[in-house]
Design a protein around this motif. Structure first.
Motif, PDB file in Angstrom:
ATOM      1  N   LEU A 294     -28.680  29.252  -3.951  1.00 50.13           N
ATOM      2  CA  LEU A 294     -27.605  29.758  -4.521  1.00 50.13           C
ATOM      3  C   LEU A 294     -26.386  30.063  -3.689  1.00 50.13           C
ATOM      4  CD1 LEU A 294     -28.925  31.725  -7.459  1.00 50.13           C
ATOM      5  CD2 LEU A 294     -27.911  29.231  -7.665  1.00 50.13           C
ATOM      6  N   SER A 295     -25.146  29.658  -3.761  1.00 43.28           N
ATOM      7  CA  SER A 295     -24.010  30.015  -2.749  1.00 43.28           C
ATOM      8  C   SER A 295     -23.681  31.313  -2.834  1.00 43.28           C
ATOM      9  CB  SER A 295     -22.723  28.850  -3.085  1.00 43.28           C
ATOM     10  OG  SER A 295     -21.940  29.206  -2.174  1.00 43.28           O
ATOM     11  N   PRO A 296     -23.442  31.954  -1.529  1.00 43.91           N
ATOM     12  CA  PRO A 296     -22.959  33.209  -1.540  1.00 43.91           C
ATOM     13  C   PRO A 296     -21.302  33.323  -1.460  1.00 43.91           C
ATOM     14  CG  PRO A 296     -23.524  32.377   0.766  1.00 43.91           C
ATOM     15  CD  PRO A 296     -23.677  31.341  -0.213  1.00 43.91           C
ATOM     16  N   THR A 297     -20.729  32.283  -1.678  1.00 43.55           N
ATOM     17  CA  THR A 297     -19.233  32.043  -1.867  1.00 43.55           C
ATOM     18  C   THR A 297     -18.900  31.682  -3.015  1.00 43.55           C
ATOM     19  OG1 THR A 297     -19.006  29.788  -0.753  1.00 43.55           O
ATOM     20  CG2 THR A 297     -19.196  31.696   0.865  1.00 43.55           C
ATOM     21  N   VAL A 298     -19.615  30.926  -3.839  1.00 46.92           N
ATOM     22  CA  VAL A 298     -18.778  30.479  -5.134  1.00 46.92           C
ATOM     23  C   VAL A 298     -20.049  30.447  -6.405  1.00 46.92           C
ATOM     24  CG1 VAL A 298     -18.953  28.072  -4.319  1.00 46.92           C
ATOM     25  CG2 VAL A 298     -17.680  28.549  -6.227  1.00 46.92           C
ATOM     26  N   THR A 299     -19.834  31.122  -7.381  1.00 47.64           N
ATOM     27  CA  THR A 299     -20.704  30.838  -8.479  1.00 47.64           C
ATOM     28  C   THR A 299     -20.300  29.971  -9.542  1.00 47.64           C
ATOM     29  OG1 THR A 299     -21.645  33.065  -8.163  1.00 47.64           O
ATOM     30  CG2 THR A 299     -22.167  32.280 -10.335  1.00 47.64           C
ATOM     31  N   ALA A 300     -21.387  29.081  -9.637  1.00 48.62           N
ATOM     32  CA  ALA A 300     -21.086  28.020 -10.781  1.00 48.62           C
ATOM     33  C   ALA A 300     -21.521  28.045 -12.084  1.00 48.62           C
ATOM     34  CB  ALA A 300     -21.243  26.509 -10.192  1.00 48.62           C
ATOM     35  N   LEU A 301     -20.951  28.305 -13.133  1.00 51.75           N
ATOM     36  CA  LEU A 301     -21.697  28.544 -14.449  1.00 51.75           C
ATOM     37  C   LEU A 301     -21.350  27.517 -15.372  1.00 51.75           C
ATOM     38  CD1 LEU A 301     -20.136  32.367 -14.379  1.00 51.75           C
ATOM     39  CD2 LEU A 301     -22.689  31.877 -14.150  1.00 51.75           C
ATOM     40  N   CYS A 302     -22.182  27.488 -16.422  1.00 45.91           N
ATOM     41  CA  CYS A 302     -21.889  26.447 -17.636  1.00 45.91           C
ATOM     42  C   CYS A 302     -21.001  27.039 -18.367  1.00 45.91           C
ATOM     43  CB  CYS A 302     -23.272  26.424 -18.268  1.00 45.91           C
ATOM     44  SG  CYS A 302     -24.665  25.612 -17.398  1.00 45.91           S
ATOM     45  N   VAL A 303     -20.071  26.214 -18.959  1.00 43.82           N
ATOM     46  CA  VAL A 303     -19.020  26.767 -19.891  1.00 43.82           C
ATOM     47  C   VAL A 303     -20.000  27.055 -21.197  1.00 43.82           C
ATOM     48  CG1 VAL A 303     -17.023  25.820 -21.445  1.00 43.82           C
ATOM     49  CG2 VAL A 303     -17.172  25.325 -18.752  1.00 43.82           C
ATOM     50  N   PRO A 304     -19.834  28.162 -21.870  1.00 51.39           N
ATOM     51  CA  PRO A 304     -20.677  28.600 -22.876  1.00 51.39           C
ATOM     52  C   PRO A 304     -20.407  27.233 -24.069  1.00 51.39           C
ATOM     53  CG  PRO A 304     -18.864  30.145 -22.537  1.00 51.39           C
ATOM     54  CD  PRO A 304     -18.730  29.229 -21.590  1.00 51.39           C
ATOM     55  N   ALA A 305     -21.393  27.114 -24.623  1.00 53.99           N
ATOM     56  CA  ALA A 305     -21.421  26.045 -25.858  1.00 53.99           C
ATOM     57  C   ALA A 305     -20.316  26.437 -26.781  1.00 53.99           C
ATOM     58  CB  ALA A 305     -22.857  26.011 -26.392  1.00 53.99           C
ATOM     59  N   LYS A 306     -20.098  27.614 -27.174  1.00 53.67           N
ATOM     60  CA  LYS A 306     -19.302  28.102 -28.280  1.00 53.67           C
ATOM     61  C   LYS A 306     -17.770  27.900 -28.123  1.00 53.67           C
ATOM     62  CE  LYS A 306     -19.154  32.824 -27.329  1.00 53.67           C
ATOM     63  NZ  LYS A 306     -19.376  34.336 -27.759  1.00 53.67           N
ATOM     64  N   MET A 307     -17.548  27.603 -26.577  1.00 52.40           N
ATOM     65  CA  MET A 307     -16.119  27.629 -26.250  1.00 52.40           C
ATOM     66  C   MET A 307     -15.876  26.467 -25.414  1.00 52.40           C
ATOM     67  SD  MET A 307     -14.388  30.783 -24.409  1.00 52.40           S
ATOM     68  CE  MET A 307     -15.091  32.173 -25.650  1.00 52.40           C
ATOM     69  N   SER A 308     -14.725  25.759 -25.474  1.00 46.32           N
ATOM     70  CA  SER A 308     -14.181  25.031 -24.547  1.00 46.32           C
ATOM     71  C   SER A 308     -13.696  25.464 -23.333  1.00 46.32           C
ATOM     72  CB  SER A 308     -13.235  23.980 -25.382  1.00 46.32           C
ATOM     73  OG  SER A 308     -11.836  24.788 -25.340  1.00 46.32           O
ATOM     74  N   TRP A 309     -13.805  24.466 -22.337  1.00 51.25           N
ATOM     75  CA  TRP A 309     -13.192  24.920 -21.077  1.00 51.25           C
ATOM     76  C   TRP A 309     -11.790  25.471 -21.244  1.00 51.25           C
ATOM     77  CZ3 TRP A 309     -12.487  27.325 -16.745  1.00 51.25           C
ATOM     78  CH2 TRP A 309     -11.366  27.005 -15.832  1.00 51.25           C
ATOM     79  N   LYS A 310     -10.928  24.645 -21.870  1.00 53.49           N
ATOM     80  CA  LYS A 310      -9.528  24.905 -22.120  1.00 53.49           C
ATOM     81  C   LYS A 310      -9.369  26.123 -22.743  1.00 53.49           C
ATOM     82  CE  LYS A 310      -5.586  22.520 -24.061  1.00 53.49           C
ATOM     83  NZ  LYS A 310      -5.436  23.321 -25.457  1.00 53.49           N
ATOM     84  N   LYS A 311     -10.355  26.758 -23.667  1.00 56.14           N
ATOM     85  CA  LYS A 311     -10.206  27.680 -24.313  1.00 56.14           C
ATOM     86  C   LYS A 311     -10.302  29.020 -23.420  1.00 56.14           C
ATOM     87  CE  LYS A 311      -9.417  30.398 -28.023  1.00 56.14           C
ATOM     88  NZ  LYS A 311      -9.976  31.627 -27.919  1.00 56.14           N
ATOM     89  N   LEU A 312     -11.621  28.698 -22.846  1.00 53.16           N
ATOM     90  CA  LEU A 312     -12.054  29.739 -21.717  1.00 53.16           C
ATOM     91  C   LEU A 312     -11.025  30.213 -20.874  1.00 53.16           C
ATOM     92  CD1 LEU A 312     -14.207  31.577 -20.810  1.00 53.16           C
ATOM     93  CD2 LEU A 312     -15.075  29.808 -19.442  1.00 53.16           C
ATOM     94  N   ASP A 313     -10.490  29.156 -20.229  1.00 52.70           N
ATOM     95  CA  ASP A 313      -9.220  29.236 -19.205  1.00 52.70           C
ATOM     96  C   ASP A 313      -8.151  29.804 -19.561  1.00 52.70           C
ATOM     97  OD1 ASP A 313      -8.391  28.677 -16.768  1.00 52.70           O
ATOM     98  OD2 ASP A 313      -7.221  26.924 -17.400  1.00 52.70           O
ATOM     99  N   GLU A 314      -7.856  29.568 -20.969  1.00 50.39           N
ATOM    100  CA  GLU A 314      -6.358  30.112 -21.386  1.00 50.39           C
ATOM    101  C   GLU A 314      -6.757  31.763 -21.802  1.00 50.39           C
ATOM    102  OE1 GLU A 314      -4.907  26.274 -23.984  1.00 50.39           O
ATOM    103  OE2 GLU A 314      -5.737  27.980 -24.990  1.00 50.39           O
ATOM    104  N   SER A 315      -8.056  31.993 -22.210  1.00 53.03           N
ATOM    105  CA  SER A 315      -8.222  33.290 -22.635  1.00 53.03           C
ATOM    106  C   SER A 315      -8.224  34.118 -21.442  1.00 53.03           C
ATOM    107  CB  SER A 315      -9.549  33.332 -23.445  1.00 53.03           C
ATOM    108  OG  SER A 315      -9.482  32.532 -24.356  1.00 53.03           O
TER     109      SER A 315
END
Ligand SMILES: *Cc1c(COP(=O)(O)O)cnc(C)c1O
Length: 362
Positions: A294-315
């Protein structure tokens, strides 16, 4: 959004005021003044410390991709064999770049959520293919993973492969980089990731073997490395150097070395651990597979199933937090928290994670 209240993008990162300040003035002509050459040399030395190398460091005007291209074009000619070790967008992308130069590229590919871990497979490919260059990415920013450069460097040595090319753009200044110990010939970096300077400069370490091959190759172009070889000695750069950008890179290195390289690396590790713990605690899933480094400089996470990336980003943006989305096959599926450089700050990451938690649970 022009300015981010809580910046968590994995590059370009938020630039500290001290680094901004050194560009807020006029300098003389970098072509004429000895002070520029002194600044350049001093920046080279600082980068050698940060990258742990005795190799010459070349500093160019332009962001990270410039280093990636200039190192390929200055050392490769059509027909050269390139072994591209790939675990993500940049790893596979570098192989494609070498193809456009006309090289014969063989890819040893892994999943985007994995680190290079099958060294027998790599060794077999090295033996069979006998490449002129091995390429790899130390820190795959889109995937949040690290690759073991030391292991590949040892294989390179064992089989006498001429060149090891390592994209460490998002690792330098935020993780342990050991260019000489790892036998890296071309180690590439940029200013806008862990160094926390604007996206204005790129740099790379060049081994003696790499210089030899650069001379043989004779590549001529705006992005050619050869003219930089004796630029300091001859006080003659191939184009007008960017004094402000060099001053910012120098200041960025100074801040890292003043804090202490070991402390800087430890700060990144601690913040990354915290970020992962909080993410798992709120029910998010890490994108990398369990076996990946795992990177010490960036964490990559799965976009939660119940939410689109667009919605997550907006919120998140509504509450001042801006994180990184993704590209290619990871677009919309994986998002990233960039805790690198100035953003590897516990208070900042805590604030961002509190907001992320309320958005994910909201
Ligand atoms: C950001 C990045 C680059 C490219 O740098 P730019 O400054 O965007 O040109 C290359 N490789 C990796 C791994 C990166 O994270």
């Amino acid at each position: 959004m022009e300015k981010y209240p809580i910046p968590m993008v994995p590059g370009p990162v938020s630039v500290p005021q001290e680094i901004l300040n050194v560009a807020a003035c006029n300098y003389g002509s970098a072509d004429l003044e000895k002070e520029y050459v002194d600044l350049y040399v001093s920046t080279q030395k600082a980068l050698q410390k940060i990258m742990r190398t005795k190799n010459q460091v070349v500093i160019q005007s332009g962001e990270g991709m410039l280093a990636l291209w200039s190192a390929l074009k200055s050392t490769l000619v059509p027909g050269d064999r390139v072994l591209a070790l790939s675990t993500g967008l940049f790893g596979y992308g570098i192989g494609t770049m070498a193809e456009t130069i006309g090289c014969e590229v063989r890819t040893v590919g892994f999943g985007f959520d994995e680190s290079i871990d099958d060294f027998e497979l790599v060794e077999k490919a090295i033996c069979e293919f006998s490449p002129k260059m091995i390429t790899m990415v130390q820190n795959e920013t889109p995937s949040g993973t690290v690759n073991p450069v030391d292991k590949i460097g040892a294989l390179k040595e064992k089989y006498g492969i001429p060149l090891l090319y390592v994209d460490a753009v998002s690792g330098i200044g935020g993780s342990d980089i050991k260019v000489d110990e790892w036998h890296v010939d071309l180690c590439l970096g940029g200013t806008q990731k862990c160094l926390s300077a604007p996206a204005s400069m790129s740099f790379l370490s060049v081994s003696d073997k790499a210089w030899e091959i650069i001379e043989e190759t004779g590549y001529v172009g705006y992005d050619a490395l050869q003219p930089f070889r004796f630029a300091v000695k001859q006080r003659y750069f191939p184009y007008t150097p960017y004094w402000q950008g060099t001053a910012q890179l120098h200041k960025a290195c100074e801040l890292i070395l003043k804090e202490g390289l070991a402390k800087v690396v430890a700060r990144h590790i601690k913040v990354a651990e915290y970020c992962r713990e909080r993410s798992l605690g709120m029910g998010l899933e890490l994108f990398p597979q369990p076996g990946a480094i795992l990177s010490p400089t960036v964490t990559a996470l799965c976009v939660p199933a119940k939410m689109s990336w667009k919605k997550l980003d907006e919120s998140l943006r509504m509450r001042g937090v801006v994180v990184g989305g993704n590209y290619g096959c990871l677009a919309g599926k994986v998002f990233r928290i960039g805790h690198m450089g100035s953003q590897a700050d516990m208070a900042l990451v805590k604030e961002a994670m509190d907001i992320l938690e309320s958005v994910v649970h909201g």
